[in-house]
Motif scaffolding. Structure first.
Motif, PDB file in Angstrom:
ATOM      1  N   CYS A  23     -16.528  -4.159   8.153  1.00 58.79           N
ATOM      2  CA  CYS A  23     -15.206  -4.523   8.221  1.00 58.79           C
ATOM      3  C   CYS A  23     -15.049  -4.313   9.435  1.00 58.79           C
ATOM      4  O   CYS A  23     -14.655  -3.412  10.265  1.00 58.79           O
ATOM      5  CB  CYS A  23     -14.268  -3.606   7.367  1.00 58.79           C
ATOM      6  N   THR A  24     -14.421  -5.781  10.053  1.00 54.33           N
ATOM      7  CA  THR A  24     -14.000  -5.946  11.510  1.00 54.33           C
ATOM      8  C   THR A  24     -12.363  -5.626  11.291  1.00 54.33           C
ATOM      9  O   THR A  24     -12.044  -5.496  10.482  1.00 54.33           O
ATOM     10  CB  THR A  24     -14.288  -7.539  11.987  1.00 54.33           C
ATOM     11  N   ASN A  25     -11.890  -5.598  12.724  1.00 60.01           N
ATOM     12  CA  ASN A  25     -10.556  -5.334  13.000  1.00 60.01           C
ATOM     13  C   ASN A  25      -9.734  -6.569  12.211  1.00 60.01           C
ATOM     14  O   ASN A  25      -8.625  -6.008  11.392  1.00 60.01           O
ATOM     15  CB  ASN A  25     -10.417  -5.192  14.536  1.00 60.01           C
ATOM     16  N   SER A  26     -10.331  -7.625  12.544  1.00 63.86           N
ATOM     17  CA  SER A  26      -9.674  -8.772  11.943  1.00 63.86           C
ATOM     18  C   SER A  26      -9.391  -8.662  10.470  1.00 63.86           C
ATOM     19  O   SER A  26      -8.398  -9.225   9.818  1.00 63.86           O
ATOM     20  CB  SER A  26     -10.366 -10.110  12.357  1.00 63.86           C
ATOM     21  N   MET A  27     -10.586  -8.382   9.669  1.00 61.70           N
ATOM     22  CA  MET A  27     -10.666  -8.252   8.272  1.00 61.70           C
ATOM     23  C   MET A  27      -9.734  -7.059   7.673  1.00 61.70           C
ATOM     24  O   MET A  27      -8.957  -7.027   6.766  1.00 61.70           O
ATOM     25  CB  MET A  27     -12.179  -7.894   7.754  1.00 61.70           C
ATOM     26  N   LEU A  28      -9.594  -5.857   8.497  1.00 64.01           N
ATOM     27  CA  LEU A  28      -8.942  -4.631   8.283  1.00 64.01           C
ATOM     28  C   LEU A  28      -7.252  -5.206   8.074  1.00 64.01           C
ATOM     29  O   LEU A  28      -6.605  -5.015   7.267  1.00 64.01           O
ATOM     30  CB  LEU A  28      -9.077  -3.623   8.955  1.00 64.01           C
ATOM     31  N   GLU A  29      -7.026  -5.942   9.439  1.00 60.23           N
ATOM     32  CA  GLU A  29      -5.703  -6.295   9.360  1.00 60.23           C
ATOM     33  C   GLU A  29      -5.193  -7.370   8.397  1.00 60.23           C
ATOM     34  O   GLU A  29      -4.288  -7.496   7.943  1.00 60.23           O
ATOM     35  CB  GLU A  29      -5.603  -6.919  10.791  1.00 60.23           C
ATOM     36  N   SER A  30      -6.088  -8.308   7.981  1.00 59.88           N
ATOM     37  CA  SER A  30      -5.875  -9.092   6.968  1.00 59.88           C
ATOM     38  C   SER A  30      -5.694  -8.554   5.749  1.00 59.88           C
ATOM     39  O   SER A  30      -4.511  -8.829   4.909  1.00 59.88           O
ATOM     40  CB  SER A  30      -7.092 -10.223   6.776  1.00 59.88           C
ATOM     41  N   PHE A  31      -6.404  -7.603   5.477  1.00 61.33           N
ATOM     42  CA  PHE A  31      -6.316  -6.568   3.949  1.00 61.33           C
ATOM     43  C   PHE A  31      -4.755  -5.886   4.122  1.00 61.33           C
ATOM     44  O   PHE A  31      -4.323  -5.974   3.258  1.00 61.33           O
ATOM     45  CB  PHE A  31      -7.358  -5.638   3.981  1.00 61.33           C
ATOM     46  N   LEU A  32      -4.529  -5.463   5.427  1.00 57.93           N
ATOM     47  CA  LEU A  32      -3.157  -4.680   5.534  1.00 57.93           C
ATOM     48  C   LEU A  32      -1.921  -5.679   5.380  1.00 57.93           C
ATOM     49  O   LEU A  32      -1.020  -5.316   4.534  1.00 57.93           O
ATOM     50  CB  LEU A  32      -2.931  -4.005   6.574  1.00 57.93           C
ATOM     51  N   ASN A  33      -2.114  -7.090   6.104  1.00 58.18           N
ATOM     52  CA  ASN A  33      -1.233  -8.010   5.762  1.00 58.18           C
ATOM     53  C   ASN A  33      -1.019  -8.382   4.405  1.00 58.18           C
ATOM     54  O   ASN A  33      -0.024  -8.678   3.690  1.00 58.18           O
ATOM     55  CB  ASN A  33      -1.370  -9.146   6.570  1.00 58.18           C
ATOM     56  N   GLY A  34      -2.348  -8.387   3.623  1.00 56.97           N
ATOM     57  CA  GLY A  34      -2.276  -8.749   2.212  1.00 56.97           C
ATOM     58  C   GLY A  34      -1.649  -7.831   1.482  1.00 56.97           C
ATOM     59  O   GLY A  34      -0.989  -8.041   0.349  1.00 56.97           O
ATOM     60  N   LEU A  35      -1.832  -6.422   1.544  1.00 56.05           N
ATOM     61  CA  LEU A  35      -1.412  -5.409   0.951  1.00 56.05           C
ATOM     62  C   LEU A  35       0.225  -5.501   1.066  1.00 56.05           C
ATOM     63  O   LEU A  35       0.963  -5.315   0.021  1.00 56.05           O
ATOM     64  CB  LEU A  35      -1.833  -3.986   1.560  1.00 56.05           C
ATOM     65  N   ASN A  72      -5.677   2.840  13.967  1.00 58.33           N
ATOM     66  CA  ASN A  72      -4.697   3.812  13.183  1.00 58.33           C
ATOM     67  C   ASN A  72      -3.285   3.524  13.367  1.00 58.33           C
ATOM     68  O   ASN A  72      -2.711   3.798  12.049  1.00 58.33           O
ATOM     69  CB  ASN A  72      -5.350   5.116  13.660  1.00 58.33           C
ATOM     70  N   ASN A  73      -2.824   3.176  14.246  1.00 61.68           N
ATOM     71  CA  ASN A  73      -1.313   3.039  14.425  1.00 61.68           C
ATOM     72  C   ASN A  73      -1.125   1.830  13.865  1.00 61.68           C
ATOM     73  O   ASN A  73       0.090   1.917  13.037  1.00 61.68           O
ATOM     74  CB  ASN A  73      -1.182   2.686  16.077  1.00 61.68           C
ATOM     75  N   VAL A  74      -1.748   0.676  13.825  1.00 56.86           N
ATOM     76  CA  VAL A  74      -1.424  -0.552  12.973  1.00 56.86           C
ATOM     77  C   VAL A  74      -1.404  -0.141  11.509  1.00 56.86           C
ATOM     78  O   VAL A  74      -0.660  -0.655  10.721  1.00 56.86           O
ATOM     79  CB  VAL A  74      -2.170  -1.669  13.493  1.00 56.86           C
ATOM     80  N   MET A  75      -2.536   0.701  11.125  1.00 64.34           N
ATOM     81  CA  MET A  75      -2.467   0.924   9.749  1.00 64.34           C
ATOM     82  C   MET A  75      -1.382   1.878   9.309  1.00 64.34           C
ATOM     83  O   MET A  75      -0.938   1.399   8.289  1.00 64.34           O
ATOM     84  CB  MET A  75      -4.077   1.713   9.384  1.00 64.34           C
ATOM     85  N   LEU A  76      -0.935   2.754   9.961  1.00 63.58           N
ATOM     86  CA  LEU A  76       0.090   3.393   9.725  1.00 63.58           C
ATOM     87  C   LEU A  76       1.547   2.536   9.592  1.00 63.58           C
ATOM     88  O   LEU A  76       2.166   2.920   8.595  1.00 63.58           O
ATOM     89  CB  LEU A  76       0.419   4.443  10.723  1.00 63.58           C
ATOM     90  N   LYS A  77       1.709   1.856  10.554  1.00 59.01           N
ATOM     91  CA  LYS A  77       2.870   0.845  10.518  1.00 59.01           C
ATOM     92  C   LYS A  77       2.856  -0.101   9.198  1.00 59.01           C
ATOM     93  O   LYS A  77       3.925  -0.183   8.488  1.00 59.01           O
ATOM     94  CB  LYS A  77       2.866  -0.293  11.840  1.00 59.01           C
ATOM     95  N   LYS A  78       1.647  -0.601   9.030  1.00 56.25           N
ATOM     96  CA  LYS A  78       1.672  -1.813   7.709  1.00 56.25           C
ATOM     97  C   LYS A  78       1.801  -0.976   6.246  1.00 56.25           C
ATOM     98  O   LYS A  78       2.313  -1.542   5.524  1.00 56.25           O
ATOM     99  CB  LYS A  78       0.336  -2.470   8.141  1.00 56.25           C
ATOM    100  N   VAL A  79       1.098   0.274   6.528  1.00 52.94           N
ATOM    101  CA  VAL A  79       1.216   0.815   5.119  1.00 52.94           C
ATOM    102  C   VAL A  79       2.888   1.454   4.847  1.00 52.94           C
ATOM    103  O   VAL A  79       3.159   1.296   3.772  1.00 52.94           O
ATOM    104  CB  VAL A  79       0.178   2.257   5.205  1.00 52.94           C
ATOM    105  N   LYS A  80       3.189   1.657   5.830  1.00 49.85           N
ATOM    106  CA  LYS A  80       4.681   2.241   6.004  1.00 49.85           C
ATOM    107  C   LYS A  80       5.353   1.060   5.285  1.00 49.85           C
ATOM    108  O   LYS A  80       6.341   1.477   4.384  1.00 49.85           O
ATOM    109  CB  LYS A  80       5.206   2.584   7.218  1.00 49.85           C
ATOM    110  N   ILE A  81       5.178  -0.158   5.949  1.00 45.13           N
ATOM    111  CA  ILE A  81       5.946  -1.349   5.441  1.00 45.13           C
ATOM    112  C   ILE A  81       5.581  -1.691   4.052  1.00 45.13           C
ATOM    113  O   ILE A  81       6.622  -1.871   3.231  1.00 45.13           O
ATOM    114  CB  ILE A  81       5.694  -2.692   6.311  1.00 45.13           C
ATOM    115  N   ALA A  82       4.277  -1.729   3.758  1.00 46.44           N
ATOM    116  CA  ALA A  82       4.038  -2.100   2.449  1.00 46.44           C
ATOM    117  C   ALA A  82       4.559  -1.265   1.275  1.00 46.44           C
ATOM    118  O   ALA A  82       4.927  -1.637   0.211  1.00 46.44           O
ATOM    119  CB  ALA A  82       2.310  -2.171   2.126  1.00 46.44           C
ATOM    120  N   LEU A  83       4.472   0.083   1.615  1.00 54.41           N
ATOM    121  CA  LEU A  83       4.815   1.075   0.581  1.00 54.41           C
ATOM    122  C   LEU A  83       6.484   1.504   0.678  1.00 54.41           C
ATOM    123  O   LEU A  83       7.025   2.338  -0.006  1.00 54.41           O
ATOM    124  CB  LEU A  83       4.035   2.345   0.564  1.00 54.41           C
ATOM    125  N   LYS A  84       7.186   0.733   1.480  1.00 56.01           N
ATOM    126  CA  LYS A  84       8.463   0.982   1.770  1.00 56.01           C
ATOM    127  C   LYS A  84       8.789   2.411   2.074  1.00 56.01           C
ATOM    128  O   LYS A  84       9.827   3.154   1.524  1.00 56.01           O
ATOM    129  CB  LYS A  84       9.241   0.508   0.689  1.00 56.01           C
TER     130      LYS A  84
END
Length: 166
Positions: free
Chosen positions: A58-70, A99-111
């Motif tokens: 899983c590349t950084n681009s793939m992970l970010e695409s997943f997080l955006n899709g989430l 990890n910082n981007v994952m935290l931010k995007k999960v925070k947004i996705a799950l409100k």
């Protein structure tokens, strides 16, 4: 912690089914089949497994695409504002910001609110203040930016699993 591990832990914590994983990747702009998703969700403990054809890194681009899709999957599509580009800039610039981007995007996705994140980390046995959390959520390059290390990320995902799976 590599990107495949982040995906595996996030999928477990939020109890996401294979078909939903395919849909989330599609919403993020990556077309995967169920078999390809299974290959991405395979753990690689050594380099031998990385050479295995049943494994997709899983590349950084793939992970970010997943997080955006989430985010889109959980909150629905966002209407673009006038003058705003259709595709957002990539937030993951290098491995240290994953990890910082994952935290931010999960925070947004799950409100999630800041208090929710503090509670989630507390569930996993990590005490963090609002000021420290604020530093973790800042943009990379900001003078008060702090890296969200692998141990924090593991505990955050563990806390999510406790909260959402019981």
């Amino acid at each position: 912690m590599d990107n495949n591990d982040v995906l595996i832990r996030l999928r477990y914590a939020l109890d996401i089914k294979d078909q939903d994983m395919v849909e989330i990747f599609k919403l993020g702009g990556v077309d995967f089949t169920t078999e390809e998703v299974s290959k991405v969700l395979t753990k690689s403990d050594d380099e031998e497994a990385a050479d295995n054809e049943d494994y997709i890194k899983c590349t950084n681009s793939m992970l970010e695409s997943f997080l955006n899709g989430l985010i889109t999957f959980k909150r629905g599509p966002q209407e673009p504002k006038p003058g705003q580009p259709n595709k957002p800039d990539r937030s993951i610039k290098n491995y240290s910001s994953v990890n910082n981007v994952m935290l931010k995007k999960v925070k947004i996705a799950l409100k999630l609110t800041s208090e929710d994140i503090i509670d989630i980390l507390d569930e996993a046995g990590v005490k963090i203040t609002k000021g420290e959390l604020s530093a973790l959520l800042r943009k990379e390059g900001h003078k008060n930016y702090k890296e969200f290390g692998d141990q924090y990320a593991r505990n955050f995902l563990k806390g999510l699993a406790i909260k959402y799976r019981g």
